[in-house]
Write a protein that holds these residues in place. Structure first.
Motif, PDB file in Angstrom:
ATOM      1  N   CYS A  58      45.866  44.473  39.945  1.00  0.00           N
ATOM      2  CA  CYS A  58      45.628  45.950  39.587  1.00  0.00           C
ATOM      3  C   CYS A  58      45.753  46.792  40.813  1.00  0.00           C
ATOM      4  CB  CYS A  58      44.475  46.084  38.918  1.00  0.00           C
ATOM      5  SG  CYS A  58      43.111  45.502  39.745  1.00  0.00           S
ATOM      6  N   HIS A  76      42.000  44.603  43.915  1.00  0.00           N
ATOM      7  CA  HIS A  76      41.873  43.593  42.827  1.00  0.00           C
ATOM      8  C   HIS A  76      41.087  42.509  43.443  1.00  0.00           C
ATOM      9  CE1 HIS A  76      43.644  40.505  40.280  1.00  0.00           C
ATOM     10  NE2 HIS A  76      43.776  39.842  41.075  1.00  0.00           N
ATOM     11  N   MET A 123      37.280  42.697  42.746  1.00  0.00           N
ATOM     12  CA  MET A 123      36.795  43.158  41.316  1.00  0.00           C
ATOM     13  C   MET A 123      36.134  41.979  40.614  1.00  0.00           C
ATOM     14  SD  MET A 123      39.272  45.239  38.815  1.00  0.00           S
ATOM     15  CE  MET A 123      38.434  45.620  37.203  1.00  0.00           C
ATOM     16  N   HIS A 135      43.582  45.514  33.596  1.00  0.00           N
ATOM     17  CA  HIS A 135      42.660  44.577  34.301  1.00  0.00           C
ATOM     18  C   HIS A 135      42.683  43.244  33.705  1.00  0.00           C
ATOM     19  CE1 HIS A 135      41.603  47.813  37.163  1.00  0.00           C
ATOM     20  NE2 HIS A 135      41.559  48.544  36.258  1.00  0.00           N
ATOM     21  N   GLU A 181      44.434  40.292  36.413  1.00  0.00           N
ATOM     22  CA  GLU A 181      45.744  40.844  36.571  1.00  0.00           C
ATOM     23  C   GLU A 181      45.867  41.666  37.756  1.00  0.00           C
ATOM     24  OE1 GLU A 181      47.687  40.822  34.062  1.00  0.00           O
ATOM     25  OE2 GLU A 181      46.554  39.474  32.623  1.00  0.00           O
ATOM     26  N   CYS A 191      39.005  39.637  37.896  1.00  0.00           N
ATOM     27  CA  CYS A 191      39.955  40.127  37.309  1.00  0.00           C
ATOM     28  C   CYS A 191      41.139  39.605  37.470  1.00  0.00           C
ATOM     29  CB  CYS A 191      40.317  41.530  38.154  1.00  0.00           C
ATOM     30  SG  CYS A 191      41.586  42.447  37.564  1.00  0.00           S
TER      31      CYS A 191
HETATM   32 CU1  CUA Z   1      41.365  44.768  38.112  1.00  0.00          CU
HETATM   33 CU2  CUA Z   1      42.631  43.285  39.304  1.00  0.00          CU
END
Ligand code: CUA
Length: 149
Positions: free
Chosen positions: A135, A139, A142, A96, A133, A131
């Motif tokens: 994921c 996502h 987040m 993340h 990245e 976040c």
């Molecule tokens: Cu955790 Cu994107």
């Protein structure tokens, strides 16, 4: 030309491999603390993650975060203005991101590693944590928040 290209690639990969193993160019060898991602919750620091006051100073804190699909824990943290906070973040599942908007904090939360960054919060206000990245399906939802009071 194909032989030359393939040979060059093989050479680069060999150099990279030797450098990583013998040169200490891995996160763990660089002094980043490791943690078993399957036992993040067994670690006292990450069992109920949050803000912990330093024993030695009134202005120093450790702040623990668990980034997991698809939430941060804690979901919101209040930090007294003027505090110096060492942020520690890890993940029990996949990679993340941990970006604190409006600050220099922008780390990856990787399973197996504890990422850290220390900074002083001199101004009151709110900082969104998100976040960055990709994921999974959750996502975009987040997020967490630092509230400097
Ligand atoms: Cu955790 Cu994107």
């Amino acid at each position: 030309w194909i032989t030359l290209g393939t040979s060059a690639l093989a050479l680069f990969l060999i150099i990279l491999g030797i450098s990583a193993v013998h040169g200490g160019h891995t996160p763990a060898a660089s002094g980043i603390e490791t943690i078993n991602p399957e036992h993040v919750r067994d670690d006292a620091r990450f069992k109920e993650p949050g803000l912990v006051k330093s024993k030695s100073s009134d202005h120093d804190y450790d702040l623990y975060f668990v980034a997991s699909a698809f939430m941060y824990e804690p979901g919101e943290v209040e930090i007294p203005v003027g505090s110096t906070v060492k942020v520690h973040v890890t993940s029990p599942d996949v990679v993340h991101g941990f970006q604190v908007v409006g600050t220099n904090i922008n780390m990856m939360a990787e399973p197996g590693l504890i990422s850290t960054y220390e900074m002083t919060f001199d101004e009151t206000g709110e900082h969104l944590i998100l976040c960055n990245e990709y994921c999974g399906v959750g996502h975009a939802d987040m997020t967490s928040k630092l509230i400097i009071v």
